[in-house]
Design a protein around this motif. Structure first.
Motif, short mmCIF file in Angstrom:
data_model
loop_
_atom_site.label_atom_id
_atom_site.label_comp_id
_atom_site.label_asym_id
_atom_site.label_seq_id
_atom_site.Cartn_x
_atom_site.Cartn_y
_atom_site.Cartn_z
N THR A 1 23.30 39.98 18.74
CA THR A 1 23.61 40.74 19.95
C THR A 1 24.76 41.71 19.72
O THR A 1 24.83 42.75 20.37
N ASP A 2 25.65 41.41 18.77
CA ASP A 2 26.71 42.34 18.43
C ASP A 2 26.19 43.51 17.60
O ASP A 2 26.73 44.61 17.65
N THR A 3 25.15 43.27 16.82
CA THR A 3 24.63 44.27 15.89
C THR A 3 23.64 45.22 16.55
O THR A 3 23.59 46.40 16.22
N PHE A 4 22.87 44.73 17.51
CA PHE A 4 21.80 45.53 18.09
C PHE A 4 22.04 45.80 19.57
O PHE A 4 22.53 44.95 20.29
N HIS A 5 21.63 46.98 20.01
CA HIS A 5 21.69 47.37 21.42
C HIS A 5 20.62 46.62 22.21
O HIS A 5 19.61 46.19 21.65
N LYS A 6 20.82 46.50 23.53
CA LYS A 6 19.86 45.77 24.37
C LYS A 6 18.46 46.37 24.35
O LYS A 6 17.49 45.69 24.66
N THR A 7 18.35 47.63 24.01
CA THR A 7 17.03 48.27 23.98
C THR A 7 16.47 48.33 22.56
O THR A 7 15.54 49.08 22.29
N SER A 8 17.04 47.54 21.66
CA SER A 8 16.59 47.56 20.27
C SER A 8 15.59 46.43 19.99
O SER A 8 15.68 45.36 20.56
N LEU A 9 14.71 46.73 19.07
CA LEU A 9 13.86 45.71 18.46
C LEU A 9 14.24 45.70 16.99
O LEU A 9 14.66 46.71 16.44
N THR A 10 14.11 44.56 16.36
CA THR A 10 14.35 44.51 14.92
C THR A 10 13.19 43.81 14.25
O THR A 10 12.46 43.05 14.87
N SER A 11 13.03 44.10 12.99
CA SER A 11 11.97 43.49 12.21
C SER A 11 12.38 42.10 11.76
O SER A 11 13.53 41.86 11.40
N TYR A 12 11.42 41.21 11.76
CA TYR A 12 11.66 39.87 11.22
C TYR A 12 12.11 39.99 9.76
O TYR A 12 12.92 39.20 9.29
N LYS A 13 11.62 41.00 9.06
CA LYS A 13 12.01 41.19 7.65
C LYS A 13 13.52 41.40 7.53
O LYS A 13 14.13 40.92 6.58
#
Length: 162
Positions: free
Chosen positions: A65-77
């Motif tokens: 949550t510190d690294t990504f914005h609330k509107t972000s998705l990230t890859s499982y990779k």
């Protein structure tokens, strides 16, 4: 199989989920992103279990949550970089209590089940398919949905009653 037959993405929810604030708005935002993205298979809307791996790698629990914005998705990779290449370790946790699955993702999972069988709980099996069979898994670092974690804050899992 139903997702493949309908040829539409499907939202899968367990009966004990808790929707986080602005769930509908945030889900709609992510659906718009996914409409433009053609290669996604599964999107976990919530997850459990990364605390042990945070401890193991000396990473704060709030790392995602510190690294990504609330509107972000990230890859499982991206999240697996904290684990090993041979298993579904890393900052993942389980997440089948709330996820979206695309028709091509469902088709790939059905094929993987027929070819290789399931040897792990469903959430970990999906993650293993992401590691070893190219399933494109996305994660919402700011969870849209939470759920009690079996073994910690629940007494019984419904799946065991079936």
């Amino acid at each position: 199989k139903q997702v493949v037959e309908l040829d539409q993405p499907m939202l899968i929810l367990e009966d004990d989920v808790t929707f986080q604030p602005h769930f509908i708005d945030r889900l709609g935002f992510f659906l718009n992103i996914l409409e433009e993205k053609t290669n996604w298979d599964v999107l976990f809307l919530g997850f459990h279990g990364h605390e042990d791996n945070c401890d193991k790698h000396n990473i704060p629990y709030t790392y995602l949550t510190d690294t990504f914005h609330k509107t972000s998705l990230t890859s499982y990779k991206y999240m697996t970089k904290f684990g090993t290449k041979n298993d579904a370790s890393g900052l993942h946790g389980g997440g089948t209590f709330a996820y979206l699955i695309s028709p091509q993702g469902a088709q790939r999972l059905v094929k993987m089940v027929k070819d290789h069988k399931f040897y792990f709980p469903v959430d970990y099996q999906i993650l293993e398919c992401g590691l070893h069979y190219g399933l494109d898994i996305l994660v919402c670092p700011h969870q849209l949905v939470t759920s009690p974690k079996f073994g910690l804050d629940t007494d019984v899992s419904d799946i065991q009653k079936i």
